[in-house]
Design an enzyme around this catalytic site. Sequence first.
Site, PDB file in Angstrom:
ATOM      1  N   ASN A 102       0.928  -1.162  -0.223  1.00  0.00           N
ATOM      2  CA  ASN A 102       0.091  -0.204  -0.062  1.00  0.00           C
ATOM      3  C   ASN A 102       0.823   1.171   0.024  1.00  0.00           C
ATOM      4  OD1 ASN A 102      -2.365   1.690   0.295  1.00  0.00           O
ATOM      5  ND2 ASN A 102      -2.060   1.648   2.448  1.00  0.00           N
ATOM      6  N   SER A 146       4.364   6.923   2.389  1.00  0.00           N
ATOM      7  CA  SER A 146       5.133   5.828   2.862  1.00  0.00           C
ATOM      8  C   SER A 146       4.726   4.568   1.962  1.00  0.00           C
ATOM      9  CB  SER A 146       5.053   5.407   4.417  1.00  0.00           C
ATOM     10  OG  SER A 146       5.255   6.494   5.165  1.00  0.00           O
ATOM     11  N   ASP A 166      -2.802   0.879   7.748  1.00  0.00           N
ATOM     12  CA  ASP A 166      -1.638   1.424   7.631  1.00  0.00           C
ATOM     13  C   ASP A 166      -0.606   0.975   8.610  1.00  0.00           C
ATOM     14  OD1 ASP A 166      -3.338   2.655   5.604  1.00  0.00           O
ATOM     15  OD2 ASP A 166      -3.989   4.278   7.252  1.00  0.00           O
ATOM     16  N   HIS A 171       0.545   5.076   1.525  1.00  0.00           N
ATOM     17  CA  HIS A 171      -0.160   5.724   2.486  1.00  0.00           C
ATOM     18  C   HIS A 171       0.560   7.391   2.537  1.00  0.00           C
ATOM     19  CE1 HIS A 171      -2.820   6.836   5.700  1.00  0.00           C
ATOM     20  NE2 HIS A 171      -1.874   7.415   6.323  1.00  0.00           N
TER      21      HIS A 171
HETATM   22  C1  GRF Z   1      -2.796   8.695  -2.649  1.00  0.00           C
HETATM   23  O1  GRF Z   1      -2.520   9.792  -1.820  1.00  0.00           O
HETATM   24  C2  GRF Z   1      -2.528   7.563  -1.790  1.00  0.00           C
HETATM   25  O2  GRF Z   1      -1.375   7.735  -0.934  1.00  0.00           O
HETATM   26  C3  GRF Z   1      -3.567   7.320  -1.104  1.00  0.00           C
HETATM   27  O3  GRF Z   1      -4.685   7.531  -1.745  1.00  0.00           O
HETATM   28  C4  GRF Z   1      -4.194   8.570  -2.785  1.00  0.00           C
HETATM   29  C5  GRF Z   1      -4.502   7.707  -4.080  1.00  0.00           C
HETATM   30  O4  GRF Z   1      -4.594   8.797  -4.958  1.00  0.00           O
HETATM   31  N1  GRF Z   1      -3.554   5.944  -0.362  1.00  0.00           N
HETATM   32  P1  GRF Z   1      -4.667   8.295  -6.667  1.00  0.00           P
HETATM   33  O5  GRF Z   1      -5.998   7.663  -6.889  1.00  0.00           O
HETATM   34  O6  GRF Z   1      -3.539   7.230  -7.145  1.00  0.00           O
HETATM   35  O7  GRF Z   1      -4.444   9.594  -7.550  1.00  0.00           O
END
Ligand code: GRF
Length: 212
Positions: free
Chosen positions: A109, A138, A147, A111
Amino acid sequence: MQNKKILVLISGSGSNLQAFIEAQKNADFGGEIVAVISNKSDAFGLQRAKKAGIPAISILHTDYSSREAFDQALAQEINKYQADLILLAGFMRILTAEFVAEFQGRLLNIHPSLLPKYTGLRTHKRALDSQDEYHGSSVHFVTEELDGGPVIAQAKTKIKKDDTEEALVSRVLALEHQLYPAVVNMLLRDQIKFKQGEIYFENKKLQQPIVF
Ligand code: GRF
């Protein structure tokens, strides 16, 4: 070297997905996106996938009576593709322990915070409100804890005096588009491995996240 298979899970815009679509055009990148799955049919990322000729699948959580039933359907679909890595990229669902256990070590993931700070939502605002010096993103292995899995790498940005939440969101997203494909490529090339809950970087136990 044969390309490994990547499957991406999204719920929204899919700008990180787009970063992988671009990265896989590069001969140095050791993987190929075999499918994109969204739990929302209107996720813009599905259009990005279709445009790139990647199977774009919707599995709507609203069609299932429980979290378990949805996760089972999701796992079943994922297993059709025999993916080496499953990437959460803005996938806004809490996953069941069974799902996480099935894919542990292959499930990543991204985050938007310098974990362990700010799990959950509105991370940029919380970093601003706390007057942090740095914010960032991260990439971590997914475990049962939201997370909370072991962090592989982070990208940082200095918070400016006049920063707004919006400005910080877009700066961190731009960092993510570099960070996530770079980290995934290290996994695809076996530079990073996950064994018994620990991360190994070039066969040595990683003591702290790699900083980009
Ligand atoms: C990103 O900020 C990621 O860190 C979080 O969700 C957002 C996704 O953005 N988990 P996108 O859909 O890839 O534009």
